[in-house]
Write a protein that holds these residues in place. Structure first.
Motif, PDB file in Angstrom:
ATOM      1  N   SER A 272       0.808  -1.225   0.000  1.00  0.00           N
ATOM      2  CA  SER A 272       0.000   0.000   0.000  1.00  0.00           C
ATOM      3  C   SER A 272       0.840   1.274   0.000  1.00  0.00           C
ATOM      4  O   SER A 272       0.671   2.155  -0.849  1.00  0.00           O
ATOM      5  N   PHE A 273       1.775   1.388   0.955  1.00  0.00           N
ATOM      6  CA  PHE A 273       2.510   2.649   1.062  1.00  0.00           C
ATOM      7  C   PHE A 273       3.502   2.835  -0.072  1.00  0.00           C
ATOM      8  O   PHE A 273       3.830   3.967  -0.448  1.00  0.00           O
ATOM      9  N   ALA A 274       3.979   1.737  -0.657  1.00  0.00           N
ATOM     10  CA  ALA A 274       4.900   1.859  -1.786  1.00  0.00           C
ATOM     11  C   ALA A 274       4.227   2.528  -2.982  1.00  0.00           C
ATOM     12  O   ALA A 274       4.880   3.243  -3.755  1.00  0.00           O
ATOM     13  N   GLN A 275       2.925   2.325  -3.121  1.00  0.00           N
ATOM     14  CA  GLN A 275       2.217   2.905  -4.257  1.00  0.00           C
ATOM     15  C   GLN A 275       2.221   4.432  -4.229  1.00  0.00           C
ATOM     16  O   GLN A 275       2.146   5.081  -5.275  1.00  0.00           O
ATOM     17  N   TYR A 276       2.345   5.001  -3.030  1.00  0.00           N
ATOM     18  CA  TYR A 276       2.404   6.456  -2.934  1.00  0.00           C
ATOM     19  C   TYR A 276       3.757   6.977  -3.413  1.00  0.00           C
ATOM     20  O   TYR A 276       3.860   8.121  -3.895  1.00  0.00           O
ATOM     21  N   GLY A 277       4.792   6.150  -3.310  1.00  0.00           N
ATOM     22  CA  GLY A 277       6.068   6.496  -3.917  1.00  0.00           C
ATOM     23  C   GLY A 277       5.953   6.539  -5.427  1.00  0.00           C
ATOM     24  O   GLY A 277       6.532   7.409  -6.098  1.00  0.00           O
ATOM     25  N   ALA A 278       5.179   5.598  -5.985  1.00  0.00           N
ATOM     26  CA  ALA A 278       4.983   5.565  -7.434  1.00  0.00           C
ATOM     27  C   ALA A 278       4.208   6.781  -7.921  1.00  0.00           C
ATOM     28  O   ALA A 278       4.499   7.332  -8.991  1.00  0.00           O
ATOM     29  N   ILE A 279       3.225   7.214  -7.144  1.00  0.00           N
ATOM     30  CA  ILE A 279       2.483   8.428  -7.506  1.00  0.00           C
ATOM     31  C   ILE A 279       3.441   9.620  -7.576  1.00  0.00           C
ATOM     32  O   ILE A 279       3.405  10.417  -8.524  1.00  0.00           O
ATOM     33  N   ALA A 280       4.323   9.721  -6.584  1.00  0.00           N
ATOM     34  CA  ALA A 280       5.304  10.809  -6.584  1.00  0.00           C
ATOM     35  C   ALA A 280       6.232  10.714  -7.786  1.00  0.00           C
ATOM     36  O   ALA A 280       6.602  11.738  -8.385  1.00  0.00           O
ATOM     37  N   ALA A 281       6.617   9.507  -8.160  1.00  0.00           N
ATOM     38  CA  ALA A 281       7.500   9.327  -9.315  1.00  0.00           C
ATOM     39  C   ALA A 281       6.867   9.885 -10.581  1.00  0.00           C
ATOM     40  O   ALA A 281       7.526  10.553 -11.385  1.00  0.00           O
ATOM     41  N   LEU A 282       5.580   9.637 -10.757  1.00  0.00           N
ATOM     42  CA  LEU A 282       4.894  10.069 -11.976  1.00  0.00           C
ATOM     43  C   LEU A 282       4.567  11.555 -11.969  1.00  0.00           C
ATOM     44  O   LEU A 282       4.597  12.205 -13.011  1.00  0.00           O
ATOM     45  N   GLN A 283       4.235  12.086 -10.799  1.00  0.00           N
ATOM     46  CA  GLN A 283       3.710  13.449 -10.737  1.00  0.00           C
ATOM     47  C   GLN A 283       4.766  14.508 -10.433  1.00  0.00           C
ATOM     48  O   GLN A 283       4.445  15.698 -10.433  1.00  0.00           O
ATOM     49  N   SER A 284       5.995  14.111 -10.192  1.00  0.00           N
ATOM     50  CA  SER A 284       7.073  15.060  -9.903  1.00  0.00           C
ATOM     51  C   SER A 284       7.893  15.322 -11.166  1.00  0.00           C
ATOM     52  O   SER A 284       7.812  14.567 -12.142  1.00  0.00           O
ATOM     53  N   PRO A 285       8.699  16.372 -11.181  1.00  0.00           N
ATOM     54  CA  PRO A 285       9.600  16.601 -12.315  1.00  0.00           C
ATOM     55  C   PRO A 285      10.466  15.375 -12.598  1.00  0.00           C
ATOM     56  O   PRO A 285      10.839  14.643 -11.672  1.00  0.00           O
ATOM     57  N   GLN A 286      10.794  15.178 -13.863  1.00  0.00           N
ATOM     58  CA  GLN A 286      11.504  13.973 -14.298  1.00  0.00           C
ATOM     59  C   GLN A 286      13.020  14.178 -14.395  1.00  0.00           C
ATOM     60  O   GLN A 286      13.717  13.428 -15.092  1.00  0.00           O
ATOM     61  N   ASP A 287      13.547  15.178 -13.692  1.00  0.00           N
ATOM     62  CA  ASP A 287      14.981  15.453 -13.758  1.00  0.00           C
ATOM     63  C   ASP A 287      15.817  14.250 -13.341  1.00  0.00           C
ATOM     64  O   ASP A 287      16.892  14.003 -13.909  1.00  0.00           O
ATOM     65  N   CYS A 288      15.338  13.510 -12.348  1.00  0.00           N
ATOM     66  CA  CYS A 288      16.104  12.365 -11.849  1.00  0.00           C
ATOM     67  C   CYS A 288      16.291  11.310 -12.935  1.00  0.00           C
ATOM     68  O   CYS A 288      17.343  10.667 -13.027  1.00  0.00           O
ATOM     69  N   VAL A 289      15.280  11.143 -13.776  1.00  0.00           N
ATOM     70  CA  VAL A 289      15.371  10.176 -14.867  1.00  0.00           C
ATOM     71  C   VAL A 289      16.423  10.616 -15.875  1.00  0.00           C
ATOM     72  O   VAL A 289      17.255   9.824 -16.326  1.00  0.00           O
ATOM     73  N   GLU A 290      16.404  11.893 -16.209  1.00  0.00           N
ATOM     74  CA  GLU A 290      17.356  12.423 -17.175  1.00  0.00           C
ATOM     75  C   GLU A 290      18.793  12.323 -16.649  1.00  0.00           C
ATOM     76  O   GLU A 290      19.715  11.999 -17.407  1.00  0.00           O
TER      77      GLU A 290
END
Length: 388
Positions: A272-290
């Motif tokens: 359950s709580f891990a899914q909120y990390g995934a929400i943050a991954a999608l909804q935050s700036p993608q600088d970390c990916v770059e």
């Protein structure tokens, strides 16, 4: 003890076995250069971890919906629409225990005994094993370096029979790192539509691209192909969240409902709580990916230059993911023998190509630090020169 017959038909994962062996040697104090693991060496970005910690502190530790937290399903559907041109709603999405689990749920939901699944080789090693577990038939279509290890429309059309139910497409590819061009995707989509079969597009590496390579989601090319498309993806590779076990499957509602029913009777909801990390991954700036992609690009170039300078080895330049897939045939060794000797004699861990349906190749991951790459390439060069 007599186990179910299906167990004897499944081959244990060579990638996991070799990675485990390398870790065991390291635990003994042996200096191992490991190019085996298919996971980024970066830590999960801080804002993603913080979101999960916040969810923990807020008590989001109870059972959730089997198909995933509604907010995450909505975030995934939004991502697929904005990034990939796929007009999905949350009801078209199920959150799974990793990308692998999304594919397994799909195959259990869709494939009956005797149904055929077309899999281009080299392939990710779990595809045919999943098909075997449900009694399906894997139709392996070999490809080689002349086509960039990519299936052609002609090959796909020829492989289709009245028993064909599904075509598995993986771009960017594990193990080759090759990326299908928009024109190649369009041509394959036409074959799928003409044959009226399903295609599952494994897009777990979609954000890891180099040199202007473009990722096209096959389902975005029109209504006819959209209706026949499933999308498998997850958070492991782009966001360095391999241990979080968060993936998803998107597609027609009927199939997603079936997958949800299967999941409800097997794993139930994802953490359950891990899914909120995934929400943050999608909804935050993608600088970390770059930032991670830029590091991978530098490592790719170093490893590629070193490999192609070793007499007897050759490899194409990949457009995505974080793997090289060199041809070792000039050494006179098949892939398992090559990798066993390389690990035992020179303490370098690589994955035999036989695991991916290509016995003349090995897979090397450059999702590791530059010092390990330089040291490991020195050892690999020494080993290959001893063979040639």
């Amino acid at each position: 003890m007599k186990l179910a017959a299906r167990v004897s038909q499944v081959t244990p994962s060579l990638t996991l076995a070799i990675a485990a062996k390398a870790k065991a040697l390291k635990a003994e104090g042996i200096d191992v250069c490991s190019f085996s693991a298919g996971e980024p060496d970066f830590d999960t970005p801080a804002h993603i971890k913080a979101a999960a910690v916040k969810a923990l502190e807020e008590g989001k530790t109870k059972y959730g919906a089997a198909a995933g937290e509604p907010k995450l399903r909505e975030a995934i559907a939004h991502k697929l629409k904005i990034d990939n041109g796929l007009d999905y709603k949350s009801e078209n999405v199920i959150v799974t225990n990793g990308g692998k689990h999304s594919l397994y749920n799909l195959i259990v939901a869709l494939i009956d005994p005797g149904d055929e699944v077309i899999i281009p080789a080299p392939y990710w090693l779990s595809y045919p094993e999943m098909v075997t577990l449900v009694g399906g038939v894997s139709v392996i279509v070999p490809t080689d370096a002349t086509t960039g290890y990519k299936i052609t429309p002609e090959q796909l059309r020829k492989a289709i029979t009245p028993k064909t139910k599904l075509f598995i497409l993986n771009s960017p590819s594990n193990p080759t790192g090759m990326v299908y061009t928009p024109d190649e995707i369009k041509a394959l989509a036409q074959v799928v539509v003409d044959a009226d079969i399903f295609v599952v597009s494994d897009e777990i590496y979609e954000k890891i691209l180099y040199d202007g390579a473009e990722h096209i989601s096959i389902g975005s090319l029109g209504k006819e192909i959209f209706d026949r498309t499933l999308i498998s993806n997850g958070f492991a590779k782009a966001y360095s969240m391999t241990g979080w076990r968060l993936g998803y499957l998107a597609g027609p509602v009927e199939i997603i409902k079936a997958a949800s029913s299967i999941q409800g009777h097997s794993t139930s909801n994802v953490c359950s709580f891990a899914q909120y990390g995934a929400i943050a991954a999608l909804q935050s700036p993608q600088d970390c990916v770059e930032e991670m992609c830029q590091a991978f690009a530098k490592r790719r170039q170093v490893m590629l230059d070193r490999l192609n300078a070793i007499p007897g080895l050759s490899t194409a330049k990949p457009d995505g993911a974080f793997y090289l897939f060199p041809d070792i045939s000039k050494t006179g060794l098949k892939s398992l023998e090559f990798c066993d000797a390389l690990l035992e004699k020179h303490q370098v861990a690589a994955i035999p190509g036989i695991a991916f349906g290509a016995d003349n190749n090995i897979r090397l991951s450059y999702a590791t630090d530059m010092a390990t790459i330089e040291k490991g390439m020195d050892r690999l060069e020494k080993f290959v020169k001893s063979r040639i």
